[in-house]
Design an enzyme around this catalytic site. Structure first.
Site, PDB file in Angstrom:
ATOM      1  N   GLU A  37      75.425  68.012  -6.694  1.00 24.36           N
ATOM      2  CA  GLU A  37      74.030  68.464  -6.668  1.00 24.36           C
ATOM      3  C   GLU A  37      73.297  68.088  -5.381  1.00 24.36           C
ATOM      4  O   GLU A  37      72.346  67.287  -5.414  1.00 24.36           O
ATOM      5  CB  GLU A  37      73.266  67.910  -7.879  1.00 24.36           C
ATOM      6  CG  GLU A  37      73.831  68.332  -9.217  1.00 24.36           C
ATOM      7  CD  GLU A  37      73.036  67.777 -10.400  1.00 24.36           C
ATOM      8  OE1 GLU A  37      72.028  67.096 -10.201  1.00 24.36           O
ATOM      9  OE2 GLU A  37      73.460  68.016 -11.548  1.00 24.36           O
ATOM     10  N   GLU A  52      78.870  69.708 -15.569  1.00 23.83           N
ATOM     11  CA  GLU A  52      77.914  68.927 -16.373  1.00 23.83           C
ATOM     12  C   GLU A  52      77.132  69.864 -17.272  1.00 23.83           C
ATOM     13  O   GLU A  52      76.674  70.916 -16.826  1.00 23.83           O
ATOM     14  CB  GLU A  52      76.882  68.197 -15.500  1.00 23.83           C
ATOM     15  CG  GLU A  52      77.391  66.999 -14.791  1.00 23.83           C
ATOM     16  CD  GLU A  52      76.293  66.302 -13.979  1.00 23.83           C
ATOM     17  OE1 GLU A  52      75.105  66.425 -14.328  1.00 23.83           O
ATOM     18  OE2 GLU A  52      76.661  65.667 -12.984  1.00 23.83           O
TER      19      GLU A  52
HETATM   20  O1  IFM Z   1      72.242  62.259 -15.098  1.00 18.91           O
HETATM   21  C1  IFM Z   1      72.161  63.352 -14.265  1.00 18.91           C
HETATM   22  C2  IFM Z   1      73.373  63.428 -13.369  1.00 18.91           C
HETATM   23  O2  IFM Z   1      73.527  62.295 -12.600  1.00 18.91           O
HETATM   24  C3  IFM Z   1      73.255  64.603 -12.429  1.00 18.91           C
HETATM   25  N1  IFM Z   1      72.972  65.807 -13.131  1.00 18.91           N
HETATM   26  C4  IFM Z   1      71.883  65.787 -14.075  1.00 18.91           C
HETATM   27  C5  IFM Z   1      72.062  64.631 -15.050  1.00 18.91           C
HETATM   28  C6  IFM Z   1      70.921  64.618 -16.066  1.00 18.91           C
HETATM   29  O3  IFM Z   1      69.701  64.504 -15.421  1.00 18.91           O
END
Ligand code: IFM
Length: 453
Positions: A170, A353
């Protein structure tokens, strides 16, 4: 207890599809005394930065408890585990390699392999060593070169034992939230700096790719980006235009340069002094082919016009998670099909994710988090629909294995499918974890039987 279910013919049920759980170094590891301080250690020490005033010094004590955590992962019946490596646990401030730190990850990968779980490594999940921030951090292009050196050290040590290497997690967050909106470490608020950090991060990705390919020729190499469909707050032309600009600024800004070698046209709308400095050859370095695209998806976002630019409209209508994020599974199908429509066939995708924070409660050693089971059902169906619509999705990782340090929210947000008591460090598999475990184990059994026939 609710169940996880998918249409019978779903590709997600085939043995080729990969299911896993995900974590990141700073959020779970602890053992801060065995690594260099990162920008998040510094940020946590600053008054008012973290909601509950907490830090990542202990977190889930994963460095101490990693063997039990690996057994826990194996007990779920997953194919894969995605985790990140802490740069400052591997490279010291004086440039030497921390062999013990590196050995931690080698042992982890070996233990996973022994249990038949593939390792999906992320090299940078936001924990920049403070010694690099002291030299300008992501505003200094030299950091991109340092990243490539660090990536080489890791790839030399882990090589093809790792199934996939993602350079960055990200970059939107490490650039926009960190250097432009001031919400994440190092807490800078400046548009030009945000754009420069984004460019230097993408450059770091591009510089690392050949090093990874050299030392892990059989592994897959790519990057993890977060996407959120950007919707207009009203049907007015101004709001629709605002949503389109937000999409270019927050979504396309990171993917388009990699796939096409160009920033979105929106770059031209920025004042000259706000544009990133791009050296000759940078875009070629950034736009090398990737083997996979990691996609992190949580919610949609709504924007309205504000002085010919865009401004987000936080959701108020339920269903919301405790992060205040709208539950909007169809947005995953929408954003991926939309990106594929705009940019052409996307590389193979792993959903790296997806998950949600809810107000979990422990009652008699159980966490009845039915809302999280609903969340996973909705989003797995959205992945199924992506595939039906021609997007090549190869895997799905639940975020997160454990409740953990949720950045500026501290420990107030629980994303885990495993509950963590941060005083005793006791882990309890939530009902969502039980439902996923049942789904994953049954699926494994079915594919094993099918293969034996
Ligand atoms: O916890 C975070 C992660 O580190 C990166 N993506 C989003 C998740 C939730 O906010």
């Amino acid at each position: 207890m609710k169940k996880i279910s998918l249409p019978e013919h779903s590709e997600l049920l085939s043995s080729e599809f990969i299911f896993g759980v995900a974590t990141s170094s700073f959020q779970i590891e602890g053992a801060a005394d065995q690594r260099e301080p990162s920008i998040w250690d510094t940020f946590c020490q600053q008054q008012g930065r973290i909601k509950d005033g907490s830090d990542g010094l202990v977190a889930c004590e994963h460095v101490l408890r990693w063997r039990d955590d690996v057994d826990l992962i194996a007990s779920l019946g997953v194919d894969a585990y995605r985790f990140s490596i802490a740069w400052g646990r591997v490279i010291r401030a004086n440039g030497s390699i921390n062999e013990e730190g590196l050995a931690f990850y080698v042992n982890l990968v070996d233990a996973l392999a022994a249990l038949g779980i593939s390792a999906h490594v992320t090299l940078y999940h936001w924990d920049l060593p403070q010694y690099l921030e002291d030299k300008g951090g992501w505003l200094n292009r030299e950091t991109a070169h340092k990243f490539a050196e660090y990536a080489e050290v890791v790839a030399q040590a882990l090589g093809d034992k790792v199934a996939s290497y993602a350079t960055l997690n990200e970059p939107f967050c490490s650039a926009y939230l960190s250097y432009e909106a001031g919400i994440h470490a190092p807490g800078v608020k400046d548009r030009k700096k945000g754009r420069q950090a984004a460019h230097n991060l993408l450059l770091a990705h591009g510089l690392a790719m050949p090093k990874l390919r050299k030392h892990a020729p059989n592994a897959e190499h790519g990057i993890v980006l977060n996407f959120s469909p950007c919707h207009p707050a009203s049907d007015s032309a101004a709001d629709r235009n605002a949503a389109a600009m937000a999409h270019a600024y927050h979504n396309l800004w990171y993917l388009q340069p990699i796939l096409t070698g160009n920033y979105p046209d929106l770059l031209e709308r920025l004042a000259a002094h706000e544009r990133p400095e791009v050296a000759p050859g940078d875009m070629q370095i950034i736009s090398q082919p990737i083997d996979f695209l990691g996609v992190n998806y949580y919610t949609r976002t709504v924007f309205r016009d504000k002085n010919d630019w865009f401004s987000d409209v936080p959701p108020t209508e339920p269903p919301l998670t405790t992060m205040g994020w709208e539950i909007y599974p169809e947005g995953l199908t929408e954003v991926l099909t939309d990106l594929q429509h705009t940019l052409g066939k996307l590389p193979p995708i792993y959903i790296t994710e997806n998950g949600a924070a809810f107000p979990d409660e422990v009652v008699n050693n159980r966490v009845h988090d039915e809302a999280r089971i609903d969340y996973y059902n909705g989003h797995l169906l959205a992945v199924h629909r992506c595939i039906e619509k021609g997007v090549e999705v190869r895997g799905y990782f639940a975020w997160s294995l454990l409740d953990n340090f949720e950045w500026a929210e501290g420990y107030t947000q629980r994303f885990g499918i495993v509950h963590v008591d941060f005083d005793s460090q006791q882990r309890i598999l939530k009902d969502s974890g039980r439902a996923l475990r049942q789904f994953w184990q049954t699926r494994k059994l079915h594919t094993q039987v099918a293969e034996a026939l």
